[in-house]
Design a protein around this motif. Structure first.
Motif, PDB file in Angstrom:
ATOM      1  N   HIS A 180       0.610  -6.961  17.893  1.00  0.00           N
ATOM      2  CA  HIS A 180       0.636  -5.879  16.712  1.00  0.00           C
ATOM      3  C   HIS A 180       0.646  -4.633  17.546  1.00  0.00           C
ATOM      4  O   HIS A 180      -0.596  -4.027  18.134  1.00  0.00           O
ATOM      5  N   GLN A 193       1.952  -3.340  13.335  1.00  0.00           N
ATOM      6  CA  GLN A 193       0.573  -3.371  12.893  1.00  0.00           C
ATOM      7  C   GLN A 193       0.457  -2.577  11.447  1.00  0.00           C
ATOM      8  O   GLN A 193      -0.253  -3.299  10.747  1.00  0.00           O
ATOM      9  N   SER A 194       1.166  -1.506  11.215  1.00  0.00           N
ATOM     10  CA  SER A 194       1.332  -1.069  10.011  1.00  0.00           C
ATOM     11  C   SER A 194       1.587  -2.008   8.853  1.00  0.00           C
ATOM     12  O   SER A 194       1.287  -2.083   7.755  1.00  0.00           O
ATOM     13  N   LYS A 201       0.727  -1.249   0.057  1.00  0.00           N
ATOM     14  CA  LYS A 201      -0.040  -0.062   0.199  1.00  0.00           C
ATOM     15  C   LYS A 201       0.715   1.229  -0.006  1.00  0.00           C
ATOM     16  O   LYS A 201       0.407   2.345   0.273  1.00  0.00           O
ATOM     17  N   LYS A 222       1.494  -5.345   8.959  1.00  0.00           N
ATOM     18  CA  LYS A 222       0.652  -6.446   8.780  1.00  0.00           C
ATOM     19  C   LYS A 222      -0.688  -5.779   7.978  1.00  0.00           C
ATOM     20  O   LYS A 222      -1.397  -6.613   7.196  1.00  0.00           O
ATOM     21  N   GLU A 223      -0.877  -4.423   7.963  1.00  0.00           N
ATOM     22  CA  GLU A 223      -2.079  -3.741   7.230  1.00  0.00           C
ATOM     23  C   GLU A 223      -1.496  -3.779   5.549  1.00  0.00           C
ATOM     24  O   GLU A 223      -2.207  -3.176   4.965  1.00  0.00           O
ATOM     25  N   THR A 271       6.837  -0.313   5.835  1.00  0.00           N
ATOM     26  CA  THR A 271       7.135   0.553   7.210  1.00  0.00           C
ATOM     27  C   THR A 271       8.557   1.207   7.125  1.00  0.00           C
ATOM     28  O   THR A 271       9.358   0.742   6.704  1.00  0.00           O
TER      29      THR A 271
END
Length: 281
Positions: A242, A247-248, A190, A250-251, A255
């Motif tokens: 996370h 967390q970012s 993303k 895994k989204e 990073t």
């Protein structure tokens, strides 16, 4: 290999070893871009999770390795050793403009950064005043493939190019280095996201092992049959917590986490101990 004086030089190291797919993919992409002179100074075997350990009590052995388009050496040492030797002018005639450590097989987020040999390879360059980046790919068994390392390397090229551009202009900050993690589905990532190092870690448990071997692996049991003098245990990684950088990742984001060489305590701890120490005295 003849180096071009008009191109910046990148030195690559890692902790998975010089034959690792992540390193080879990164070097191949850097060489194929035609923009860089590439040096490689990496451990001769896997050195995962050695953190920032260094070799002090015996000499380091290095041997020339054939990697197309690069000048490469395998070193019997840690990632931090490799970086230190590689930027010393003892191995290469010139000091690299940028040190990249990776691409690691597995993410390095949260407290895992402390254990990481990959991050240490970049941190050692930072200690010596050089711009550096550690790069890791969130490898998942049965999902990931070797081709993902190439995609991860290609997705990192804009950051690599920009760091070198800012360095040339003397506008790149020298009080930090970068830790980059690429998501498992790197083909559909993303985009970049600036993050902070989280406090997440794996839940670890230790499982007793028997001395019976099955297919080259020790079989496990919850009731060990080994003698008390020769107990053996296997580390079992559990689920991740996370937060922040993890967390970012895994989204689906790439990073980008600036790191310092030190890990100072947070403000709350400093406040507590300031008052606490007065009472101790």
């Amino acid at each position: 290999m003849m180096a071009s004086v008009n191109r910046p030089t990148i030195m690559v190291t890692n902790d998975d070893g010089i034959d690792a797919s992540g390193l080879r993919s990164l070097v191949r992409v850097l060489v194929s871009s035609g923009r860089y002179n590439v040096q490689v100074c990496a451990p001769n075997s896997e050195k995962s999770a050695v953190s920032h350990s260094i070799t002090c009590r015996h000499p380091l052995a290095a041997r020339r390795v054939n990697i197309e388009g690069a000048t490469a050496f395998a070193v019997v040492g840690t990632p931090a050793d490799c970086t230190s030797l590689g930027i010393s002018k003892a191995l290469f005639p010139s000091v690299a403009d940028l040190v990249i450590s990776g691409i690691n097989k597995g993410s390095n987020c949260g407290y895992d950064i402390v254990y990481s040999g990959t991050v240490a390879g970049a941190r050692e360059a930072f200690f010596n005043g050089l711009p550096s980046i550690s790069i890791s790919y969130d490898w998942v068994e049965s999902i990931s493939s070797v081709q993902d390392f190439t995609l991860a390397a290609e997705a990192s090229l804009p950051i690599i190019g920009s760091v070198l551009s800012e360095t040339e202009k003397s506008s790149y900050p020298r009080n930090c280095f970068l830790n980059i993690d690429l998501p498992t589905d790197v083909a559909n990532q993303k985009g970049y996201k600036l993050t902070k190092q989280g406090r997440s870690t794996n839940q670890v448990r230790w499982e007793p092992m028997t001395s019976d071997m099955h297919g080259g692996q020790m079989s496990s049991t919850m009731t060990t049959t080994l003698s008390q003098e020769h107990l053996q245990f296997k580390r079992i990684r559990g689920a991740d917590y996370h937060d922040a950088d993890r967390q970012s990742l895994k989204e689906g984001f790439i990073t980008v986490t600036p790191l310092d060489g030190l890990s100072p305590a947070n403000v709350e701890c400093e406040t507590f101990f300031r008052d606490w120490l007065l009472n101790v005295a």
